[in-house]
Design an enzyme around this catalytic site. Sequence first.
Site, PDB file in Angstrom:
ATOM      1  N   GLU A 350      55.855  60.024   5.935  1.00 23.59           N
ATOM      2  CA  GLU A 350      55.355  58.639   5.975  1.00 23.59           C
ATOM      3  C   GLU A 350      54.200  58.361   5.022  1.00 23.59           C
ATOM      4  O   GLU A 350      54.086  57.251   4.504  1.00 23.59           O
ATOM      5  CB  GLU A 350      54.980  58.254   7.413  1.00 23.59           C
ATOM      6  CG  GLU A 350      56.156  58.301   8.390  1.00 23.59           C
ATOM      7  CD  GLU A 350      57.321  57.373   8.028  1.00 23.59           C
ATOM      8  OE1 GLU A 350      57.143  56.462   7.197  1.00 23.59           O
ATOM      9  OE2 GLU A 350      58.430  57.586   8.572  1.00 23.59           O
ATOM     10  N   TYR A 413      50.663  57.392   8.051  1.00 23.50           N
ATOM     11  CA  TYR A 413      51.044  56.375   7.078  1.00 23.50           C
ATOM     12  C   TYR A 413      49.899  56.069   6.101  1.00 23.50           C
ATOM     13  O   TYR A 413      50.031  56.243   4.896  1.00 23.50           O
ATOM     14  CB  TYR A 413      51.424  55.064   7.787  1.00 23.50           C
ATOM     15  CG  TYR A 413      52.753  55.117   8.521  1.00 23.50           C
ATOM     16  CD1 TYR A 413      53.899  54.574   7.956  1.00 23.50           C
ATOM     17  CD2 TYR A 413      52.852  55.683   9.777  1.00 23.50           C
ATOM     18  CE1 TYR A 413      55.118  54.598   8.623  1.00 23.50           C
ATOM     19  CE2 TYR A 413      54.067  55.723  10.459  1.00 23.50           C
ATOM     20  CZ  TYR A 413      55.196  55.184   9.877  1.00 23.50           C
ATOM     21  OH  TYR A 413      56.398  55.222  10.536  1.00 23.50           O
TER      22      TYR A 413
HETATM   23  N1  BES Z   1      60.880  56.415   9.806  1.00 23.36           N
HETATM   24  C1  BES Z   1      60.143  55.279  10.228  1.00 23.36           C
HETATM   25  C2  BES Z   1      60.503  54.815  11.615  1.00 23.36           C
HETATM   26  C3  BES Z   1      60.247  55.831  12.708  1.00 23.36           C
HETATM   27  C4  BES Z   1      59.147  56.663  12.689  1.00 23.36           C
HETATM   28  C5  BES Z   1      61.115  55.901  13.768  1.00 23.36           C
HETATM   29  C6  BES Z   1      58.940  57.583  13.718  1.00 23.36           C
HETATM   30  C7  BES Z   1      60.913  56.812  14.784  1.00 23.36           C
HETATM   31  C8  BES Z   1      59.822  57.659  14.761  1.00 23.36           C
HETATM   32  C9  BES Z   1      60.314  54.113   9.261  1.00 23.36           C
HETATM   33  O1  BES Z   1      60.433  54.486   7.936  1.00 23.36           O
HETATM   34  C10 BES Z   1      59.065  53.269   9.334  1.00 23.36           C
HETATM   35  O2  BES Z   1      58.018  53.774   9.048  1.00 23.36           O
HETATM   36  N2  BES Z   1      59.203  52.002   9.723  1.00 23.36           N
HETATM   37  C11 BES Z   1      58.105  51.078   9.834  1.00 23.36           C
HETATM   38  C12 BES Z   1      58.122  50.072   8.733  1.00 23.36           C
HETATM   39  C13 BES Z   1      57.293  50.371   7.534  1.00 23.36           C
HETATM   40  C14 BES Z   1      57.286  49.191   6.575  1.00 23.36           C
HETATM   41  C15 BES Z   1      55.895  50.854   7.814  1.00 23.36           C
HETATM   42  C16 BES Z   1      58.304  50.280  11.118  1.00 23.36           C
HETATM   43  O3  BES Z   1      59.351  50.408  11.728  1.00 23.36           O
HETATM   44  O4  BES Z   1      57.413  49.538  11.472  1.00 23.36           O
HETATM   45 ZN    ZN Z   2      58.664  55.281   7.142  1.00 21.25          ZN
END
Ligand code: BES
Ligand code: ZN
Length: 631
Positions: A350, A413
């Site tokens: 992330e 992140y």
């Molecule tokens: N891989 C993640 C979603 C995720 C993380 C699902 C951990 C389950 C466990 C995805 O890439 C993500 O980070 N999505 C973010 C959006 C992004 C623009 C920061 C979200 O869903 O908010």
């Molecule tokens: Zn992500």
Amino acid sequence: MDHMSRRAALTAIAAAAAFSSSCRSSTKAGDNKTKNDTTMTTDAHDVHSFAQPEKVRARSVALDLTVSFEKQNLAGAAIIEIEQAKGADPLILDTRDLSIDKIESSPDGAAYTDVKWTLGQKDPILGSPLSIQIPPLTRFVRIQYQSSPQASGLQWLKPEQTAGKRSPFLFSQNESIHARSWIPIQDSPGVRVAYTARIRVPNELVALMSAEHKGASNGVYDFAMETPIPPYLIALAVGDLKFSEIGPRTGVYAEAPILSKAAWEFSDMEKMVATVEKLYGPYRWGRYDLLILPPSFPFGGMENPRLTFATPTVIAGDKSLAGLVSHELAHSWSGNLVTNATWSDFWLNEGFTSYIENRIQEALYGREQALMEQVLDRRKLDKELTELDKRDQILHIDLKGRDPDEGGTNVPYVKGALLLRQMEEVFGRDRFDDYLKRYFDHFSFQSITTATMLDYLQRELFDKEPALATKIPIHEWIYEPGLPASAPRAVSERLETVRKDAKAFASGAVHAKAIQTKNWSTQEWLEFLEVLPPLKTDQLAELDSAFHLTQTGNSEILDQWLQMAIKADYRPAYPRLESFLLEVGRQKFIKPLYTELMKTLEGQKRARAIYAKARARYHPIAQTAIDKIVK
Ligand code: BES
Ligand code: ZN
């Protein structure tokens, strides 16, 4: 089952898997000689899986599953192709709430014989280990099984919960450890498998997976992903779906009523792929399509290979939330190509992705847009750091005994992205871009630990410029809480202006109507609302009458506004609050709203009344999260 075609598919996959493992370099965890104290942790052991891949390792999986909306389950078989170290150990798979009917083994994929197996006691986080006694020459293990209607990785939607209102809908969400709730598998991001799938659905519905589409007839769909991927990237969706092409490699799937809006919103996708390729090397997955799910999808987006899953709440009507696609597309390099080996290394997925996301935004929409997004992210991180446990502020996070979904804070992140940004600033953009490109090549199609990444960083970047390397407190970044004092801080001129407007409004110096908001982007609106001090009800009423915030179609702005409305008990927003919570299941939005409601007695009543109606519509993952907040 059709054994012959299954065998042919498996043989092809086995060849691909063997090829990819022979390409693996000497960077397997454990090989790293410790260079300095930043590379001490070489432990690639995954505490979130019962599997023991060092003894018996899955190489591919072939699924044959029937989708039943009546029973709300998937039923059929999984054939796991394995490689044994000694030929004396059991195959251990992860499962959660699966009911197992029969298990057989085979040396060649043709003749199967029954084997003994035991399903261990259920751990509340990990599920149950499935231990299978396999004869020495076993190469294939066939498991006949069914998933439970409560499977944590699946959501079964009634027609009312879809845009079309006529057909049911099913989607999976495997990350972090939910693959095991619908596939008996070694559910660790360190175990990569190729897969094929035959999915049988009701005739009028369409099945999609994170794989190449190999053909369909009479509700039987065939898929193949020949490149080994971690199980959290296996994905399935079934519904009344239509397709709209964007470019030669890109397109959007959605239900008919929202298809044209979605196709317009994401019309930059083809350009986006080309942009990342220029920076970090070829896109290695063939197609890149987007699937717009119904609003109960618990995340913004999920980077399933070849087919990103996304919430419809990013369709703002003005492309302003398309950054989500930049993020999920970036995972095609950071995450899907080079994967975190355990959930303690989640920041490798992330943090790298958030950094690349911002680079894509800059390339497509300009430096100021990228800076605005950085400023907003930083505020979220700073706020969260004041509330988070110290141990959860560490990039290489210790998740032992915990659900890995708990690691999903702004730390991996935003703190992760800040580390990369500091490296970019210290070494220069060209040098750092070149380094990242080589990193993706070097570790392509592998799962690596933080220690392995650090070892490579040391050799390929730090050792070449030792004087510059001293400017990066790498140990502090990775292993200590908080942010290093030298963490870069972005400044955005446009947001500075907005901040002055907010101050002037809050102090009563200007009226809402006098503020020049005509050309504001989503980010400027968010900045304006976020920096306002706690307001009185009549100030909210003034903002609402000037800007119609309660009626906004932009979900990010609405979510921020509704939080403020709850804080100030601004009642005219409550009907919209209720309808939003009943329709949308994206955790990033609904968790803060329920949390805010629970702060007052009256709010608690409101939260419980809404949740009583909404709960059944939420995804199992979101139900678990909101249960904790509301109960
Ligand atoms: N891989 C993640 C979603 C995720 C993380 C699902 C951990 C389950 C466990 C995805 O890439 C993500 O980070 N999505 C973010 C959006 C992004 C623009 C920061 C979200 O869903 O908010
Ligand atoms: Zn992500």
